[in-house]
Write an enzyme that holds these catalytic residues in place. Structure first.
Site, PDB file in Angstrom:
ATOM      1  N   ASP A 121       0.885  -1.222   0.259  1.00 48.75           N
ATOM      2  CA  ASP A 121      -0.142   0.029  -0.015  1.00 48.75           C
ATOM      3  C   ASP A 121       0.867   1.288  -0.054  1.00 48.75           C
ATOM      4  OD1 ASP A 121      -2.321   1.416   0.096  1.00 48.75           O
ATOM      5  OD2 ASP A 121      -2.500   1.458   2.446  1.00 48.75           O
ATOM      6  N   TYR A 123       1.144   5.853  -0.460  1.00 49.15           N
ATOM      7  CA  TYR A 123       0.693   6.881   0.390  1.00 49.15           C
ATOM      8  C   TYR A 123       0.829   8.049  -0.610  1.00 49.15           C
ATOM      9  CZ  TYR A 123       1.149   9.565   4.915  1.00 49.15           C
ATOM     10  OH  TYR A 123       0.798  10.337   5.987  1.00 49.15           O
ATOM     11  N   HIS A 128      -3.749  13.961   1.377  1.00 47.95           N
ATOM     12  CA  HIS A 128      -3.890  12.770   2.420  1.00 47.95           C
ATOM     13  C   HIS A 128      -2.728  12.885   3.472  1.00 47.95           C
ATOM     14  CE1 HIS A 128      -4.767   9.179   4.708  1.00 47.95           C
ATOM     15  NE2 HIS A 128      -3.711   8.645   4.360  1.00 47.95           N
ATOM     16  N   ARG A 137       1.430  14.065  13.733  1.00 49.81           N
ATOM     17  CA  ARG A 137       2.703  14.587  14.212  1.00 49.81           C
ATOM     18  C   ARG A 137       2.763  16.066  13.941  1.00 49.81           C
ATOM     19  NH1 ARG A 137       3.176   9.835  11.139  1.00 49.81           N
ATOM     20  NH2 ARG A 137       2.905  11.160   9.110  1.00 49.81           N
ATOM     21  N   GLU A 194     -10.303   4.001   4.115  1.00 48.01           N
ATOM     22  CA  GLU A 194      -9.277   4.585   3.173  1.00 48.01           C
ATOM     23  C   GLU A 194      -9.877   4.373   1.885  1.00 48.01           C
ATOM     24  OE1 GLU A 194      -5.420   5.383   5.611  1.00 48.01           O
ATOM     25  OE2 GLU A 194      -5.341   3.810   4.398  1.00 48.01           O
ATOM     26  N   GLU A 196      -9.321   3.821  -1.815  1.00 51.72           N
ATOM     27  CA  GLU A 196      -8.199   3.866  -2.760  1.00 51.72           C
ATOM     28  C   GLU A 196      -8.522   3.286  -4.220  1.00 51.72           C
ATOM     29  OE1 GLU A 196      -4.425   2.401  -0.989  1.00 51.72           O
ATOM     30  OE2 GLU A 196      -5.262   2.717   1.103  1.00 51.72           O
ATOM     31  N   ASP A 228      -8.910   0.368   2.151  1.00 52.08           N
ATOM     32  CA  ASP A 228      -7.865  -0.014   3.071  1.00 52.08           C
ATOM     33  C   ASP A 228      -8.418   0.246   4.656  1.00 52.08           C
ATOM     34  OD1 ASP A 228      -5.598  -0.687   4.529  1.00 52.08           O
ATOM     35  OD2 ASP A 228      -4.404   1.088   3.958  1.00 52.08           O
ATOM     36  N   ARG A 232      -7.563   3.625  13.505  1.00 50.15           N
ATOM     37  CA  ARG A 232      -6.777   4.587  13.676  1.00 50.15           C
ATOM     38  C   ARG A 232      -6.132   4.794  15.274  1.00 50.15           C
ATOM     39  NH1 ARG A 232      -5.177   5.701   8.962  1.00 50.15           N
ATOM     40  NH2 ARG A 232      -7.255   6.289   7.543  1.00 50.15           N
ATOM     41  N   GLN A 235      -3.471   1.816  15.152  1.00 55.04           N
ATOM     42  CA  GLN A 235      -2.501   2.567  14.114  1.00 55.04           C
ATOM     43  C   GLN A 235      -1.482   3.564  15.198  1.00 55.04           C
ATOM     44  OE1 GLN A 235      -3.861   4.250  10.779  1.00 55.04           O
ATOM     45  NE2 GLN A 235      -1.921   5.077   9.985  1.00 55.04           N
ATOM     46  N   TYR A 239       2.554   2.367  15.347  1.00 58.20           N
ATOM     47  CA  TYR A 239       3.249   2.517  14.131  1.00 58.20           C
ATOM     48  C   TYR A 239       4.751   3.018  14.159  1.00 58.20           C
ATOM     49  CZ  TYR A 239       3.077   7.599  13.462  1.00 58.20           C
ATOM     50  OH  TYR A 239       3.235   9.014  13.665  1.00 58.20           O
ATOM     51  N   LYS A 248      -4.091  -1.958  10.299  1.00 58.77           N
ATOM     52  CA  LYS A 248      -4.598  -2.150   9.007  1.00 58.77           C
ATOM     53  C   LYS A 248      -4.695  -3.484   8.206  1.00 58.77           C
ATOM     54  CE  LYS A 248      -2.916   2.444   7.631  1.00 58.77           C
ATOM     55  NZ  LYS A 248      -4.220   2.904   6.929  1.00 58.77           N
ATOM     56  N   THR A 252      -8.835  -5.962   4.040  1.00 58.27           N
ATOM     57  CA  THR A 252      -8.624  -4.853   2.714  1.00 58.27           C
ATOM     58  C   THR A 252      -9.681  -5.355   2.144  1.00 58.27           C
ATOM     59  OG1 THR A 252      -6.360  -4.537   3.339  1.00 58.27           O
ATOM     60  CG2 THR A 252      -7.377  -3.950   1.194  1.00 58.27           C
ATOM     61  N   THR A 342      -4.471   6.225   0.175  1.00 63.90           N
ATOM     62  CA  THR A 342      -5.763   6.969   0.238  1.00 63.90           C
ATOM     63  C   THR A 342      -5.703   8.349  -0.759  1.00 63.90           C
ATOM     64  OG1 THR A 342      -5.436   6.373   2.691  1.00 63.90           O
ATOM     65  CG2 THR A 342      -7.009   8.232   1.947  1.00 63.90           C
ATOM     66  N   GLU A 356      -9.478  12.296   8.171  1.00 68.04           N
ATOM     67  CA  GLU A 356      -9.385  13.464   7.736  1.00 68.04           C
ATOM     68  C   GLU A 356     -10.659  14.387   7.685  1.00 68.04           C
ATOM     69  OE1 GLU A 356      -6.898  13.249   4.065  1.00 68.04           O
ATOM     70  OE2 GLU A 356      -7.515  11.516   4.412  1.00 68.04           O
TER      71      GLU A 356
HETATM   72  O1  LIG Z   1       1.398   8.979   8.170  1.00 65.75           O
HETATM   73  C1  LIG Z   1       1.070   7.817   8.798  1.00 65.75           C
HETATM   74  O2  LIG Z   1       1.735   7.553   9.912  1.00 65.75           O
HETATM   75  C2  LIG Z   1       0.085   7.035   8.345  1.00 65.75           C
HETATM   76  C3  LIG Z   1      -0.520   7.061   7.100  1.00 65.75           C
HETATM   77  C4  LIG Z   1      -1.652   6.150   6.753  1.00 65.75           C
HETATM   78  O3  LIG Z   1      -2.553   5.806   7.459  1.00 65.75           O
HETATM   79  C5  LIG Z   1      -2.002   6.026   5.487  1.00 65.75           C
HETATM   80  C6  LIG Z   1      -1.819   4.839   4.592  1.00 65.75           C
HETATM   81  O4  LIG Z   1      -2.233   3.731   4.785  1.00 65.75           O
HETATM   82  C7  LIG Z   1      -1.340   4.930   3.418  1.00 65.75           C
HETATM   83  C8  LIG Z   1      -2.421   5.476   2.561  1.00 65.75           C
HETATM   84  O5  LIG Z   1      -3.434   4.747   2.355  1.00 65.75           O
HETATM   85  O6  LIG Z   1      -2.143   6.762   1.943  1.00 65.75           O
HETATM   86 CA   LIG Z   2      -3.780   2.921   3.026  1.00 64.58          CA
HETATM   87 MG   LIG Z   3      -5.722  -2.752   4.821  1.00 67.55          MG
END
Ligand SMILES: O=C(O)/C=C/C(=O)CC(=O)CC(=O)O
Ligand SMILES: [Ca+2]
Ligand SMILES: [Mg+2]
Length: 408
Positions: A121, A123, A128, A137, A194, A196, A228, A232, A235, A239, A248, A252, A342, A356
């Site tokens: 996956d 980004y 996004h 962050r 998400e 996608e 996806d 949250r 995550q 992460y 995640k 899916t 996403t 978001e």
């Molecule tokens: O920036 C992060 O820590 C996490 C981002 C995501 O959750 C996004 C991900 O799965 C990728 C995406 O779908 O764009």
């Molecule tokens: Ca994703």
């Molecule tokens: Mg997934």
């Protein structure tokens, strides 16, 4: 002359002969027999039976319970099979053979049409990534320093990719809000979507040999809508520093239909202008002119549209993602699936996740069924999309649908 034929489609039917997505179906009288099908209007054509009836050289390739043999057969076969299918559903002389092999969509069960090999996956939406960066962050830069130099991605869990219509069991896991003294365990309270687009690899590649940008169409067979699902709360706690994992990997969902790339030729578009020069393996004039896809996605929760993310706004193209994924020599296998990331556009109502849309739960959406921050048990999410087709037509992608059921 027969009365109304399922092949006499209304003017502008988005599942006309210009579309012809592939799926795998079974019927109620033979539930154990999976067959390759092609969607035409509101019907599925039994592709293997049609090939057999018409003496096609592709009868063996199409009389299969999965799309994988066709995926592995390569681009020339993909083109020839599509040409043949187009003739079978449009040439009047074939009608007598073809009509008995059409099944109404509501009389069949659709299955996951391919065996997923590896699942990655990405980004790739700047909007996004910027939003998520600000939410997760808040003290750092929204985009990481690498973001505009390489398509960031992670490896997901191929075995939990499921077909549209499969229920989503609310995942449980650890979470710890910054103010909590210690982590707690339980069903996710921030279950999200998400929106996608998934890209499906057909032709494999050799270990040690990167796939150049220009070879995208040799390897990628087609695309499919993908949700996806993301927890949250799980995550956000897990992460750091290795990226998405259990938040995640529980499920899916993909559409039951794979749209061949050839159906989307009229939808090719230029990606956004680049802010930094790209390294040569990611840089190609043709890619910068038409590496994107003008796909308009719609996200519905319980029948209400909550967002319309534009795929044309994605910064990284699918070919750049493929080139990046293999530049270290990693090989491709038939059935590899990669998600775009996403899809979020610049506007608030173009955001492809509830994270978001509600700014991590701060601003609830007012829906007909009540306020929503994240998904509740019983909620049903449907992603749909369409793209411009040839001669003013529309190419609609198969939907991806999923309903949340309580934690096991
Ligand atoms: O920036 C992060 O820590 C996490 C981002 C995501 O959750 C996004 C991900 O799965 C990728 C995406 O779908 O764009
Ligand atoms: Ca994703
Ligand atoms: Mg997934």
């Amino acid at each position: 002359m027969s009365e109304h034929s399922p092949l006499d489609l209304a003017e502008g039917d988005p599942f006309g002969p210009h579309n012809l997505p592939y799926g795998v179906f079974s019927t109620a009288d033979e539930p154990g027999r999976r067959r390759l099908g092609v969607r035409i209007g509101g019907h599925v054509l039994d592709a293997g039976a049609a090939a057999h009836a018409l003496g096609s050289p592709y009868a063996t390739l199409l009389a299969q319970p999965s799309l994988n043999p066709l995926l592995a057969a390569g681009r020339t076969a993909w083109r020839d099979v599509r040409r043949a299918l187009t003739a079978w559903v449009t040439v009047p002389a074939h009608r007598a053979d073809i009509e008995p092999l059409l099944h109404p969509l509501d009389a069949v069960t659709l299955h996951l049409p391919y065996e997923v090999a590896d699942y990655v996956d990405f980004y790739a939406s700047e909007h996004h990534a910027t939003n998520v960066g600000r939410i997760f962050r808040p003290d750092g830069d929204a985009l990481t320093p690498n973001w505009k130099h390489l398509p960031i991605g992670y490896h997901g869990r191929a075995g939990t990719v499921v077909v549209s219509g499969t229920d989503v069991v609310r995942p449980s896991g650890q979470r710890k809000a910054p103010t909590d003294p210690a982590p707690v365990f339980g069903p996710s309270i921030k279950l999200d979507i998400e929106a996608e687009v998934g890209f499906l690899v057909g032709t494999p590649s050799e270990l040690g040999k990167p796939v150049p940008l220009a070879d995208f169409r040799e390897h990628v067979f087609g695309l499919t809508l993908l949700n996806d699902w993301s927890a949250r709360d799980i995550q956000a706690w897990e992460y750091v520093p290795l990226g998405p994992f259990l938040g995640k990997s529980f499920q899916t969902s993909v559409s039951a239909w794979v749209t061949p790339l050839e159906a989307l030729d009229a939808a090719r578009t230029a990606p956004p202008a680049r802010d930094f020069p790209l390294l040569p393996y990611l840089d190609d004039a043709a890619e910068e002119e038409q590496g994107g896809f003008d796909l308009r996605i719609s996200v519905e929760i319980n029948g209400e549209v909550v967002a319309e993310p534009p795929f044309s706004s994605m910064y990284w193209t699918a070919a750049q993602q493929l080139a990046h994924m293999t530049v270290n020599g990693a090989s491709l296998r038939t059935g590899d699936l990669y998600g775009s990331g996403t899809v979020s556009g610049p506007e608030v109502d173009q955001r492809g996740s509830l994270l978001e849309l509600t700014w991590n739960g701060r601003d609830a959406l007012e829906l007909a069924g009540g306020k929503r921050t994240f998904l509740e048990d019983g909620d049903e999410v449907v992603l749909t999309a369409w793209a411009p087709g040839p001669d003013g037509t529309r190419v609609t992608l198969g939907e991806v649908r999923g309903r949340i059921v309580p934690s096991a």
